[in-house]
Design a protein around this motif. Structure first.
Motif, PDB file in Angstrom:
ATOM      1  N   MET A 184       4.994  -4.347  -8.302  1.00  0.00           N
ATOM      2  CA  MET A 184       3.969  -5.312  -8.602  1.00  0.00           C
ATOM      3  C   MET A 184       4.529  -6.709  -8.329  1.00  0.00           C
ATOM      4  N   ARG A 185       3.733  -7.550  -7.665  1.00  0.00           N
ATOM      5  CA  ARG A 185       4.163  -8.895  -7.304  1.00  0.00           C
ATOM      6  C   ARG A 185       3.052  -9.891  -7.618  1.00  0.00           C
ATOM      7  N   ILE A 186       3.419 -11.108  -7.914  1.00  0.00           N
ATOM      8  CA  ILE A 186       2.445 -12.195  -8.028  1.00  0.00           C
ATOM      9  C   ILE A 186       2.263 -12.768  -6.631  1.00  0.00           C
ATOM     10  N   LYS A 187       1.043 -12.715  -6.124  1.00  0.00           N
ATOM     11  CA  LYS A 187       0.740 -13.234  -4.789  1.00  0.00           C
ATOM     12  C   LYS A 187      -0.313 -14.336  -4.845  1.00  0.00           C
ATOM     13  N   LEU A 188      -1.111 -14.321  -5.933  1.00  0.00           N
ATOM     14  CA  LEU A 188      -2.275 -15.191  -6.015  1.00  0.00           C
ATOM     15  C   LEU A 188      -2.447 -15.622  -7.464  1.00  0.00           C
ATOM     16  N   ASN A 189      -2.663 -16.909  -7.678  1.00  0.00           N
ATOM     17  CA  ASN A 189      -2.920 -17.429  -9.007  1.00  0.00           C
ATOM     18  C   ASN A 189      -4.039 -18.453  -8.884  1.00  0.00           C
ATOM     19  N   SER A 190      -4.861 -18.562  -9.913  1.00  0.00           N
ATOM     20  CA  SER A 190      -6.006 -19.473  -9.867  1.00  0.00           C
ATOM     21  C   SER A 190      -5.822 -20.642 -10.814  1.00  0.00           C
ATOM     22  N   ILE A 191      -6.406 -21.760 -10.421  1.00  0.00           N
ATOM     23  CA  ILE A 191      -6.531 -22.915 -11.286  1.00  0.00           C
ATOM     24  C   ILE A 191      -7.985 -23.342 -11.202  1.00  0.00           C
ATOM     25  N   VAL A 192      -8.623 -23.545 -12.353  1.00  0.00           N
ATOM     26  CA  VAL A 192     -10.025 -23.954 -12.330  1.00  0.00           C
ATOM     27  C   VAL A 192     -10.104 -25.448 -12.077  1.00  0.00           C
ATOM     28  N   VAL A 193     -11.064 -25.836 -11.265  1.00  0.00           N
ATOM     29  CA  VAL A 193     -11.247 -27.248 -10.918  1.00  0.00           C
ATOM     30  C   VAL A 193     -12.719 -27.605 -11.039  1.00  0.00           C
ATOM     31  N   ASP A 194     -12.988 -28.858 -11.369  1.00  0.00           N
ATOM     32  CA  ASP A 194     -14.379 -29.271 -11.543  1.00  0.00           C
ATOM     33  C   ASP A 194     -15.057 -29.680 -10.242  1.00  0.00           C
ATOM     34  N   ASP A 195     -14.289 -29.807  -9.163  1.00  0.00           N
ATOM     35  CA  ASP A 195     -14.843 -30.199  -7.869  1.00  0.00           C
ATOM     36  C   ASP A 195     -13.898 -29.679  -6.783  1.00  0.00           C
ATOM     37  N   GLN A 196     -14.341 -28.694  -6.020  1.00  0.00           N
ATOM     38  CA  GLN A 196     -13.447 -28.076  -5.038  1.00  0.00           C
ATOM     39  C   GLN A 196     -13.033 -29.037  -3.927  1.00  0.00           C
ATOM     40  N   ASP A 197     -13.944 -29.892  -3.460  1.00  0.00           N
ATOM     41  CA  ASP A 197     -13.578 -30.843  -2.406  1.00  0.00           C
ATOM     42  C   ASP A 197     -12.517 -31.819  -2.889  1.00  0.00           C
ATOM     43  N   LYS A 198     -12.747 -32.378  -4.083  1.00  0.00           N
ATOM     44  CA  LYS A 198     -11.785 -33.322  -4.663  1.00  0.00           C
ATOM     45  C   LYS A 198     -10.446 -32.630  -4.905  1.00  0.00           C
ATOM     46  N   ALA A 199     -10.498 -31.389  -5.379  1.00  0.00           N
ATOM     47  CA  ALA A 199      -9.264 -30.642  -5.638  1.00  0.00           C
ATOM     48  C   ALA A 199      -8.489 -30.390  -4.350  1.00  0.00           C
ATOM     49  N   LEU A 200      -9.184 -29.959  -3.297  1.00  0.00           N
ATOM     50  CA  LEU A 200      -8.512 -29.698  -2.031  1.00  0.00           C
ATOM     51  C   LEU A 200      -7.827 -30.965  -1.521  1.00  0.00           C
ATOM     52  N   LYS A 201      -8.501 -32.080  -1.629  1.00  0.00           N
ATOM     53  CA  LYS A 201      -7.920 -33.347  -1.179  1.00  0.00           C
ATOM     54  C   LYS A 201      -6.690 -33.705  -2.019  1.00  0.00           C
ATOM     55  N   PHE A 202      -6.799 -33.581  -3.340  1.00  0.00           N
ATOM     56  CA  PHE A 202      -5.681 -33.933  -4.211  1.00  0.00           C
ATOM     57  C   PHE A 202      -4.488 -33.001  -3.981  1.00  0.00           C
ATOM     58  N   TYR A 203      -4.745 -31.707  -3.955  1.00  0.00           N
ATOM     59  CA  TYR A 203      -3.644 -30.750  -3.853  1.00  0.00           C
ATOM     60  C   TYR A 203      -2.969 -30.789  -2.487  1.00  0.00           C
ATOM     61  N   THR A 204      -3.688 -31.190  -1.437  1.00  0.00           N
ATOM     62  CA  THR A 204      -3.058 -31.278  -0.115  1.00  0.00           C
ATOM     63  C   THR A 204      -2.537 -32.689   0.167  1.00  0.00           C
ATOM     64  N   GLU A 205      -3.366 -33.694   0.008  1.00  0.00           N
ATOM     65  CA  GLU A 205      -2.972 -35.051   0.393  1.00  0.00           C
ATOM     66  C   GLU A 205      -2.038 -35.725  -0.601  1.00  0.00           C
TER      67      GLU A 205
END
Length: 128
Positions: free
Chosen positions: A1-22
């Protein structure tokens, strides 16, 4: 058994994608439509490409309640390890990131906590 995927809840996916990448420097791996939402995953630019973080919409009322309760109590939703905590805090502050806890030694690690602008507190830690 391995951890491959974990989730974090966000209130805005576009804003989250920008923050987590940029701002945090993760790389987008997947961005696929799933109904009215998207399946968005990011990976660490410094780590294995097969460990993914899902930017999960907090559309479920239970997720919203959980996310808000943790934030209001000052509890980070997740933690990321860094090699140089002081340097990472300086870098993120330079990008406008708001910290709720400055670097603090706690046992075998030093930690700092910031807001991800998407409803979560995130802890950074460096093993000492």
């Amino acid at each position: 058994m391995r951890i491959k995927l974990n989730s974090i809840v966000v209130d805005d996916q576009d804003k989250a994608l920008k923050f987590y990448t940029e701002v945090l420097g993760f790389r987008k791996k997947h961005d696929l439509p799933v109904g009215v939402y998207r399946w968005i995953t990011v990976v660490s630019a410094e780590g294995p490409d097969d460990l993914e973080l899902v930017l999960e919409p907090n559309a479920n009322p239970a997720a919203q309640t959980y996310q808000k309760a943790l934030f209001d109590q000052g509890i980070p939703l997740t933690a990321f390890e860094v090699d140089d905590l002081a340097a990472e805090v300086r870098r993120l502050k330079g990008l406008g990131v708001a910290f709720t806890q400055e670097p603090t030694p706690v046992g075998a690690v030093s930690i700092a906590v910031f807001s991800d602008t998407c409803g979560n507190l995130i802890q950074l830690y460096q093993p000492t």
